[in-house]
Design a protein around this motif. Structure first.
Motif, short mmCIF file in Angstrom:
data_model
loop_
_atom_site.label_atom_id
_atom_site.label_comp_id
_atom_site.label_asym_id
_atom_site.label_seq_id
_atom_site.Cartn_x
_atom_site.Cartn_y
_atom_site.Cartn_z
N CYS A 161 0.83 -1.21 0.00
CA CYS A 161 0.00 0.00 0.00
C CYS A 161 0.87 1.27 0.00
CB CYS A 161 -0.90 -0.03 1.23
SG CYS A 161 -2.30 1.09 1.08
N SER A 192 -1.68 12.42 4.34
CA SER A 192 -0.75 11.28 4.39
C SER A 192 0.53 11.56 3.59
CB SER A 192 -1.44 10.05 3.78
OG SER A 192 -0.49 9.04 3.54
N ARG A 243 1.79 9.50 1.91
CA ARG A 243 1.66 8.61 0.73
C ARG A 243 0.58 9.08 -0.23
NH1 ARG A 243 1.70 5.59 5.86
NH2 ARG A 243 3.92 5.13 6.05
N GLN A 267 -10.96 0.89 -1.09
CA GLN A 267 -10.69 0.61 0.32
C GLN A 267 -11.19 1.78 1.15
OE1 GLN A 267 -6.74 -0.80 1.29
NE2 GLN A 267 -6.80 0.07 3.34
N ASP A 277 -6.57 -3.66 10.94
CA ASP A 277 -5.40 -2.79 11.11
C ASP A 277 -5.33 -2.42 12.59
OD1 ASP A 277 -3.30 -1.08 10.58
OD2 ASP A 277 -4.43 0.30 9.32
N ARG A 336 -3.66 10.45 10.94
CA ARG A 336 -4.27 9.62 9.91
C ARG A 336 -4.70 8.31 10.56
NH1 ARG A 336 1.36 9.77 8.85
NH2 ARG A 336 2.33 7.71 8.98
N GLY A 384 -4.49 5.21 9.52
CA GLY A 384 -3.77 3.98 9.17
C GLY A 384 -2.41 4.34 8.61
N GLY A 385 -1.65 3.29 8.28
CA GLY A 385 -0.32 3.54 7.74
C GLY A 385 0.61 4.07 8.80
N GLY A 424 2.37 2.02 11.01
CA GLY A 424 3.43 1.08 11.35
C GLY A 424 3.26 0.45 12.72
N GLY A 458 1.70 -2.51 10.95
CA GLY A 458 3.05 -2.74 11.45
C GLY A 458 3.72 -4.01 10.97
N ASP A 472 -1.11 -6.91 4.30
CA ASP A 472 -1.06 -5.57 3.69
C ASP A 472 0.03 -4.79 4.43
OD1 ASP A 472 -1.58 -3.02 2.76
OD2 ASP A 472 -3.61 -2.91 3.57
N SER A 509 2.65 -1.15 4.51
CA SER A 509 3.05 0.16 3.97
C SER A 509 4.35 0.59 4.65
CB SER A 509 1.94 1.19 4.16
OG SER A 509 2.24 2.33 3.39
N SER A 510 4.26 1.00 5.94
CA SER A 510 5.47 1.49 6.63
C SER A 510 6.61 0.49 6.62
CB SER A 510 5.14 1.81 8.09
OG SER A 510 4.03 2.62 8.22
O1 LIG Z 1 -0.83 5.03 4.57
C1 LIG Z 1 -1.41 6.04 4.97
O2 LIG Z 1 -0.83 7.10 5.14
C2 LIG Z 1 -2.87 5.97 5.28
C3 LIG Z 1 -3.57 7.15 5.46
C4 LIG Z 1 -4.91 7.10 5.78
C5 LIG Z 1 -5.56 5.90 5.91
C6 LIG Z 1 -4.86 4.72 5.74
C7 LIG Z 1 -3.51 4.74 5.43
N1 LIG Z 1 -2.81 3.59 5.24
C8 LIG Z 1 -3.35 2.30 5.34
C9 LIG Z 1 -2.37 1.29 4.88
O3 LIG Z 1 -1.41 1.56 4.23
C10 LIG Z 1 -2.56 -0.11 5.20
O4 LIG Z 1 -3.82 -0.51 4.74
C11 LIG Z 1 -2.33 -0.42 6.64
O5 LIG Z 1 -2.81 0.58 7.47
C12 LIG Z 1 -0.91 -0.78 6.94
O6 LIG Z 1 -0.12 0.27 7.24
P1 LIG Z 1 1.28 0.07 7.99
O7 LIG Z 1 1.04 -0.19 9.43
O8 LIG Z 1 2.00 1.33 7.75
O9 LIG Z 1 1.97 -1.09 7.32
#
Ligand SMILES: O=C(O)c1ccccc1NCC(=O)[C@H](O)[C@H](O)COP(=O)(O)O
Length: 230
Positions: free
Chosen positions: A8, A35, A37, A82, A131, A140, A142-143, A145, A167, A186, A188-189
Motif C-alpha cells: 500500500c 498522508s 503517501r 478501500q 489494522d 491519519r 492507518g499507515g 506502522g 506494522g 497488507d 506500507s510502513s
Molecule cells: O498510509 C497512509 O498514510 C494511510 C492514510 C490514511 C488511511 C490509511 C492509510 N494507510 C493504510 C495502509 O497503508 C494499510 O492498509 C495499513 O494501514 C498498513 O499500514 P502500515 O502499518 O503502515 O503497514
C-alpha cells in the motif's frame, strides 16, 4: 489459494515496479492529503495504467463523499475501493451499490469489542482488513506502522475471511502468517526507509518472506489434514 499480498501507499513508478516485479497481488494508492503517501490523481492514473492486469488496484480513501469516489473511479478505475475511515455498514453497502466496485473495509482493532463489531460488516463489505486502531491524536487512521494483538482475532467467526495489516514487515510477517488465519497481508510502513518512501529491497524481502511462510503453513496444514484422515 495462495496468500494475497498488498503493498500500500505506492506513489512513484520505481516503487510500483518493485512491487509488481516482486509479485504483489494488490497495490494500494492513497487518496488522503494529510498522508505522506497521498498521490495526485494524474500520478495515480499513470500508476494504475502500469499496474492494470499485473496486480489488482486498490484506491484507499477515508470517509469519502461520492464526488471523490466518482472522480477516483473515472480517473483511476481501481479494482477495489478501500474505505479506511469510520464508514458505517450502511455506508459501505451504499458505496458498493453506487460505484459498482468491490469494497474492502478497514477496521482498527485494539480490543475484543472492536473484533466483535467487525461482524456487522461481514457479508456487506467484499473483504475486511484488520489494522491497528490509531491513537486518538493520530493525524491519519492507518499507515502508522503499529501492530496490534493478533490473538484478538481468534474470537472472530471462522466463516469470516480477512486480510491483516498494521506494522507488518519482513521480520514479523512470517509469525503473522503462522499465528492468524489471514487470507492476505497488507504493508506500507514496513517497506519504507522513511514515511512515504518505499524501498525496493524491503518490498522484495517482504514479498519473499511472506511467500515462504505461506508455503510452509500450507505444507503443515496439508500434513495435518492427511494425518487426521489416516
Ligand atoms: O498510509 C497512509 O498514510 C494511510 C492514510 C490514511 C488511511 C490509511 C492509510 N494507510 C493504510 C495502509 O497503508 C494499510 O492498509 C495499513 O494501514 C498498513 O499500514 P502500515 O502499518 O503502515 O503497514
Amino acid at each position: 489459494m495462495s496468500l494475497i499480498i498488498k503493498i500500500c501507499g505506492l506513489k512513484t513508478d520505481d516503487a510500483l515496479e518493485a512491487a509488481l516485479d516482486a509479485g504483489a497481488d494488490m497495490i494500494g494508492l492513497v487518496f488522503f492529503p494529510k498522508s505522506p503517501r497521498h498521490v495526485q490523481l494524474e500520478t495515480a492514473k499513470r500508476l494504475a495504467e502500469t499496474a492494470r492486469g499485473r496486480a489488482e488496484i486498490v484506491a484507499l480513501t477515508v470517509n469519502p463523499d461520492d464526488a471523490l469516489l466518482e472522480t477516483v473511479m473515472e480517473t483511476v478505475a481501481p479494482d477495489w475501493l478501500q474505505l479506511h475511515g469510520k464508514e458505517s455498514p450502511a455506508r459501505v453497502a451504499e458505496v458498493r451499490a453506487r460505484h459498482g466496485r468491490s469494497v474492502m473495509k478497514a477496521l482498527g482493532i485494539s480490543t475484543a469489542d472492536d473484533v466483535a463489531r467487525a461482524g456487522a460488516y461481514a457479508g456487506i463489505a467484499d473483504r475486511l482488513l484488520f489494522d491497528a486502531k490509531p491513537p486518538k491524536d493520530a493525524t491519519r487512521p492507518g499507515g502508522l506502522g503499529e501492530t496490534f494483538d493478533w490473538s484478538l482475532l481468534d474470537a472472530l467467526d471462522p466463516a469470516v475471511d480477512f486480510m491483516l495489516s498494521g506494522g507488518l514487515d519482513a521480520a514479523n510477517v512470517a509469525e503473522a502468517v503462522r499465528r492468524t488465519r489471514a487470507i492476505g497481508v497488507d504493508v506500507s510502513s514496513g517497506v519504507e526507509r522513511a514515511p512515504g518512501e518505499k524501498d525496493a529491497d524491503m518490498i522484495r524481502a517482504f514479498v519473499a518472506t511472506t511467500r515462504t511462510a505461506a508455503d510452509e503453513k500450507f505444507a503443515l496444514d496439508k500434513g495435518a489434514a492427511k494425518r487426521s484422515l489416516s
